[in-house]
Design a protein around this motif. Sequence first.
Motif: not given
Length: 124
Positions: A1-7
């Motif tokens: 799994x890959x988690x992506x967090x935008x900001x």
Amino acid sequence: QVQLVESGGGLVQAGESLRLSCAASGRTSSSSAMGWFRQAPGKDREFVATISGSGATTYYADSAKGRFTISRDNAKNTVYLQMNSLKPEDTAVYYCAASPYERTGSLASSYAYWGQGTQVTVSS
């Protein structure tokens, strides 16, 4: 799994700039292409830009050419979208996406992982 967090999203006036960031964690790979998409209210999600795993290849939607720049820092597992000369029509939720391929294009179906999005609002 890959988690992506935008900001990095926010409210700006037309003509101003914003820099979006997308931090990846989990089973990340520097060989994975990354992309940015956006979705405005009442519209379908649309492609903005993509960058290959090595960073050597980039591809932009016509609406982004000349104003937006996608880049990546594989040491930080982070992808960026520098947006200049913003227009009200750029208002949307911007999503970061990761592909299982080293290089890919504009189809959302070629991306396996998606972030939650960050709101960009450009006032006139």
